[in-house]
Design a protein around this motif. Structure first.
Motif, PDB file in Angstrom:
ATOM      1  N   GLN A   1      -4.127   7.295   6.117  1.00  0.00           N
ATOM      2  CA  GLN A   1      -4.980   7.555   6.330  1.00  0.00           C
ATOM      3  C   GLN A   1      -5.770   6.375   6.696  1.00  0.00           C
ATOM      4  O   GLN A   1      -6.923   6.748   8.072  1.00  0.00           O
ATOM      5  CB  GLN A   1      -6.000   7.705   4.789  1.00  0.00           C
ATOM      6  CG  GLN A   1      -6.590   8.310   4.642  1.00  0.00           C
ATOM      7  CD  GLN A   1      -7.557   7.801   3.151  1.00  0.00           C
ATOM      8  OE1 GLN A   1      -6.918   7.814   2.522  1.00  0.00           O
ATOM      9  NE2 GLN A   1      -8.264   9.519   2.985  1.00  0.00           N
ATOM     10  N   THR A   2      -5.157   5.110   6.629  1.00  0.00           N
ATOM     11  CA  THR A   2      -6.390   4.506   7.315  1.00  0.00           C
ATOM     12  C   THR A   2      -6.103   4.408   8.747  1.00  0.00           C
ATOM     13  O   THR A   2      -6.702   3.495  10.014  1.00  0.00           O
ATOM     14  CB  THR A   2      -5.954   2.836   6.893  1.00  0.00           C
ATOM     15  OG1 THR A   2      -6.393   2.974   5.685  1.00  0.00           O
ATOM     16  CG2 THR A   2      -6.943   2.229   7.010  1.00  0.00           C
TER      17      THR A   2
ATOM     18  N   TYR B   1       0.886  -1.205   0.207  1.00  0.00           N
ATOM     19  CA  TYR B   1       0.032  -0.631  -0.245  1.00  0.00           C
ATOM     20  C   TYR B   1       0.771   1.281   0.123  1.00  0.00           C
ATOM     21  O   TYR B   1       1.813   1.169   0.419  1.00  0.00           O
ATOM     22  CB  TYR B   1      -0.930  -0.009   1.296  1.00  0.00           C
ATOM     23  CG  TYR B   1      -1.982  -0.881   1.086  1.00  0.00           C
ATOM     24  CD1 TYR B   1      -3.217  -1.159   0.767  1.00  0.00           C
ATOM     25  CD2 TYR B   1      -1.203  -1.987   2.045  1.00  0.00           C
ATOM     26  CE1 TYR B   1      -3.521  -2.371   0.455  1.00  0.00           C
ATOM     27  CE2 TYR B   1      -2.978  -3.400   2.633  1.00  0.00           C
ATOM     28  CZ  TYR B   1      -3.586  -3.265   1.318  1.00  0.00           C
ATOM     29  OH  TYR B   1      -4.745  -4.297   1.434  1.00  0.00           O
ATOM     30  N   THR B   2       0.562   2.127  -0.384  1.00  0.00           N
ATOM     31  CA  THR B   2       1.081   3.378  -0.647  1.00  0.00           C
ATOM     32  C   THR B   2       1.249   4.061   0.902  1.00  0.00           C
ATOM     33  O   THR B   2      -0.117   4.063   1.816  1.00  0.00           O
ATOM     34  CB  THR B   2       0.122   4.741  -1.861  1.00  0.00           C
ATOM     35  OG1 THR B   2      -0.656   4.947  -0.997  1.00  0.00           O
ATOM     36  CG2 THR B   2       0.350   4.121  -2.708  1.00  0.00           C
TER      37      THR B   2
ATOM     38  N   SER C   1      -1.947   6.044   1.943  1.00  0.00           N
ATOM     39  CA  SER C   1      -3.457   5.270   2.521  1.00  0.00           C
ATOM     40  C   SER C   1      -3.229   4.848   3.821  1.00  0.00           C
ATOM     41  O   SER C   1      -4.045   4.642   4.530  1.00  0.00           O
ATOM     42  CB  SER C   1      -3.685   4.518   0.747  1.00  0.00           C
ATOM     43  OG  SER C   1      -2.890   3.687   1.407  1.00  0.00           O
TER      44      SER C   1
ATOM     45  N   GLY D   1      -6.707   0.880   1.547  1.00  0.00           N
ATOM     46  CA  GLY D   1      -5.567   1.363   0.786  1.00  0.00           C
ATOM     47  C   GLY D   1      -5.801   1.296  -0.931  1.00  0.00           C
ATOM     48  O   GLY D   1      -6.071   0.346  -1.526  1.00  0.00           O
ATOM     49  N   ASP D   2      -4.632   2.174  -1.144  1.00  0.00           N
ATOM     50  CA  ASP D   2      -3.884   2.152  -2.628  1.00  0.00           C
ATOM     51  C   ASP D   2      -3.454   1.402  -2.575  1.00  0.00           C
ATOM     52  O   ASP D   2      -1.911   1.596  -1.947  1.00  0.00           O
ATOM     53  CB  ASP D   2      -3.781   3.607  -3.272  1.00  0.00           C
ATOM     54  CG  ASP D   2      -4.812   4.095  -2.824  1.00  0.00           C
ATOM     55  OD1 ASP D   2      -6.800   4.067  -2.841  1.00  0.00           O
ATOM     56  OD2 ASP D   2      -5.295   5.240  -2.177  1.00  0.00           O
ATOM     57  N   SER D   3      -3.005   0.673  -3.648  1.00  0.00           N
ATOM     58  CA  SER D   3      -2.586  -0.210  -4.253  1.00  0.00           C
ATOM     59  C   SER D   3      -0.684   0.264  -4.422  1.00  0.00           C
ATOM     60  O   SER D   3      -1.235   1.121  -5.514  1.00  0.00           O
ATOM     61  CB  SER D   3      -2.641  -1.459  -4.473  1.00  0.00           C
ATOM     62  OG  SER D   3      -1.938  -2.033  -5.185  1.00  0.00           O
ATOM     63  N   GLU D   4       0.043  -0.209  -4.427  1.00  0.00           N
ATOM     64  CA  GLU D   4       1.818   0.473  -4.426  1.00  0.00           C
ATOM     65  C   GLU D   4       1.683   0.359  -6.409  1.00  0.00           C
ATOM     66  O   GLU D   4       2.101  -0.301  -6.613  1.00  0.00           O
ATOM     67  CB  GLU D   4       3.075   0.110  -4.110  1.00  0.00           C
ATOM     68  CG  GLU D   4       2.989   0.649  -2.700  1.00  0.00           C
ATOM     69  CD  GLU D   4       3.777   2.037  -3.011  1.00  0.00           C
ATOM     70  OE1 GLU D   4       3.275   2.260  -3.737  1.00  0.00           O
ATOM     71  OE2 GLU D   4       3.996   2.146  -2.041  1.00  0.00           O
TER      72      GLU D   4
END
Length: 259
Positions: free
Chosen positions: A138-139, A131-132, A135, A256-259
């Motif tokens: 943020q989470t 994840y970035t 994110s 989550g935003d994926s790498e």
């Protein structure tokens, strides 16, 4: 009448003393849990930094464009050692923590908690590969806000939550079994279902454990066994730490935003 007033005054003073002690006890629980979370975050960040490289000359395996696992990263994430890292903390909770609480000193229990938090950081470091950073942060903040509200509810509610305990623990066991099965099935749909159910279970456990910590202190405050109360504070910190950590990981599946 004078005797009655004396008894009432003594009872009021005793209640005030318990309230003051309870606040100090809860501060110790939350403080210990916060230190544990900090240790986990620092360990995860440090290990992830050592496990991944952009230098092909140091690469043991490639995981993306210009991203490679170092020898340490390969050992942690790709070798059979990953199973020890994955299931070691679970074994400690089920088989080691109870023995430590019964036989260990308060200092030993505290050390055991911090050691557990460090090992969890080693396991959790893989999120930095997936994840970035934005994110993840943020989470974490969303989890912290939700956790604070749920824990506050557990602390102030007059409703008895003790009946939830057995049901929730059965849910946790079922969740663990489902997660182990999905390691082999690798089903995204099942993983999202596990995350949704797990989020609800550990949200409820946050409120349940907070009330349990409070009630335990009130029940045993008059015994005057400070060593036991210190151990109870570390035990409570571990319970809330596990709830927070699981809420964070399950939320990360959705946010989550994926790498």
């Amino acid at each position: 009448m004078a005797e009655f007033d004396t008894i009432r005054s003594a009872a009021g003073a005793r209640a005030a003393q318990i309230d003051e002690g309870l606040r100090a006890h809860m501060n110790k629980v939350y403080g210990t849990m916060s230190v544990g979370m900090l240790i986990t975050a620092l360990a995860a960040w440090a290990i992830a930094g050592l496990a991944v490289t952009t230098d092909p000359s140091q690469a043991a395996a490639q995981i993306g464009a210009d991203r490679y696992l170092t020898s340490l990263g390969y050992a942690i994430y790709a070798s059979p050692l990953k199973w020890v890292i994955m299931f070691g903390p679970l074994a400690f909770i089920f088989f080691g923590w109870g023995a430590l609480m019964r036989k260990g000193s308060a200092a030993a229990v505290q050390l055991g908690f911090f050691a557990f938090a460090t090992v969890i950081g080693l396991s959790l470091s893989s999120i930095f590969l997936i994840y970035t950073p934005f994110s993840i942060v943020q989470t974490f903040l969303v989890t912290a806000i939700a956790f604070a509200g749920l824990s506050m509810f557990g602390y102030v509610t007059k409703r008895n939550l003790s009946g939830m305990g057995t049901f929730l623990m059965m849910g946790v066991i079922g969740l663990i079994v489902a997660m182990i099965v999905n390691i082999f099935l690798q089903s995204p749909v099942m993983m999202y279902a596990i995350s949704a159910i797990g989020l609800l279970i550990f949200a409820a456990l946050t409120a349940f454990h907070t009330q349990e910590i409070k009630n335990t202190y009130v029940a045993y405050a008059s015994h005057g066994d400070q060593e036991w109360m210190d151990k109870a504070a570390f035990d409570g910190a571990l319970s809330l730490y596990i709830s927070f950590l699981n809420m964070f990981q399950f939320l990360l599946m959705f946010m989550g935003d994926s790498e």
